[in-house]
Design an enzyme around this catalytic site. Structure first.
Site, short mmCIF file in Angstrom:
data_model
loop_
_atom_site.label_atom_id
_atom_site.label_comp_id
_atom_site.label_asym_id
_atom_site.label_seq_id
_atom_site.Cartn_x
_atom_site.Cartn_y
_atom_site.Cartn_z
CB CYS A 60 36.91 63.03 -0.47
SG CYS A 60 37.13 63.58 1.23
CB THR A 65 39.42 69.29 -0.81
OG1 THR A 65 39.99 68.26 0.00
CG2 THR A 65 39.76 69.03 -2.27
CB VAL A 86 39.29 66.83 8.59
CG1 VAL A 86 40.65 67.49 8.32
CG2 VAL A 86 38.86 66.02 7.38
#
Length: 342
Positions: free
Chosen positions: A299, A159, A14
């Site tokens: 995820c 997240t 990321v």
């Protein structure tokens, strides 16, 4: 000259692509606690394969912003109109308008202190009991908090469940900085939407949700991302809205996959080909094209637990979300059993 200086905390699949894109326009300091990761990146190799070697090499620089600014050559250089300009000695070689743009990598937290935007992109896993594990996020907040200055903005991309940024992370920033939230420093949230291995939907080609702890901060965060995201941005009204939007994206996908996985089990008992059923049903315009299979990764198999945890804290027991997780978690055993029958 743009004084924006960005620190990216966490250089995984990321953080690294984001750092490379920002480095084409700004001075970026990439920070990671893993020395071997920083060493490989400084050699132009990304083991996650998210960034090509040539793209990484094109932005890498060898010194931090302070050292680069000290190389400013004060000797004047003549220009056609008879005036003079300062010549800058810098190692930028990819045509940015900002002579100090580029990506400097380090494991030394002291070298991120000159930044005014801190973007945290660390993992948010679950523990063995599927409970949210915020330790990496809180440790990163400690690191950033220890170098925060008046007016700085900290942006979280990891997240989390709604409320985590302001209720869990901000107190850590306040404690380690000794400063007051929304008075001395500010916070934003812009959830990552990276699809690992996808060379079409790369970071700049995915619309970005942005948000800020104040209206002004939200606009600043949105403007920063808008400068590199060609797909555009969506400024959410609050940080909690942005957090909730991110966590339901993968939860929705997990539930949809769980539905077709359950269908596969049912049709298997009925000796009906699931593929044929989905193909027939897919002829209707509003039928969603999901396929049965295993769910894994960083995820989809994790994020629903973050939402479920927060829901349970409010006294609500989420049924569909957890049922979907149970179905998908059990698919490995189901597939293995079906293979044995062959």
């Amino acid at each position: 000259m743009d004084n924006t200086q960005i620190a990216i905390i966490g250089l995984g699949y990321v953080g690294l692509p984001l750092a490379v894109e920002f480095a084409k326009k700004y001075h970026v300091t990439g920070f990671d606690i893993n020395q071997s990761r920083v060493d490989e990146l400084n050699k132009g190799h990304d083991s996650t394969l998210e960034v090509a070697g040539k793209d990484l090499h094109s932005v890498l620089i060898k010194s931090n912003i302070k050292k680069r600014k000290s190389k400013l050559i004060l000797s004047e250089v003549a220009v056609p109109d008879g005036n003079t300009i300062a010549q800058i000695d810098n190692d930028n070689h990819y045509g940015s308008d900002n002579p100090f743009s580029g990506l400097y990598l380090t494991t030394n937290p002291k070298e991120i202190k000159d930044s005014n935007y801190y973007i945290i992109t660390v993992p948010t896993p679950t523990d063995k009991n599927n409970r949210p594990e915020l330790t990496p996020l809180l440790k990163a907040s400690e690191t950033v908090g220890s170098v925060l200055k008046i007016g700085d903005i900290v942006i979280y991309e990891s997240t989390v469940y709604p409320g985590a940024t302001e209720e869990d992370c901000v107190p850590v920033l306040e404690t380690f900085s000794g400063m007051a939230f929304n008075k001395d420093f500010y916070v934003g949230y812009s959830p990552e939407r990276i699809n690992p291995g996808d060379k079409e939907h790369t970071v700049t080609r995915i619309k970005k949700i942005t948000s800020g702890s104040t209206k002004e901060t939200g606009h600043k965060v949105d403007k920063l991302y808008k400068s590199i995201i060609v797909a555009g941005t969506h400024l959410a009204p609050t940080i909690k809205v942005a957090e909730a939007a991110k966590v339901i994206e993968n939860s929705q996908r997990d539930i949809n996959i769980a539905f077709v996985n359950e269908l596969a089990k049912i049709f298997g008992n009925l000796n009906i080909d699931t593929k044929d059923v989905l193909e027939a049903a897919g002829t209707k315009w509003n039928f969603l094209p999901f396929k049965p299979g295993l769910v894994g990764g960083h995820c989809i198999g994790v994020d629903p637990y973050y939402l479920a945890q927060k829901a349970q804290e409010t006294g609500y027991n989420p049924e569909i979300i957890l049922a979907g997780r149970r179905i998908n978690d059990g698919m490995g055993q189901y597939v293995a059993g079906e293979v044995i029958k062959l």
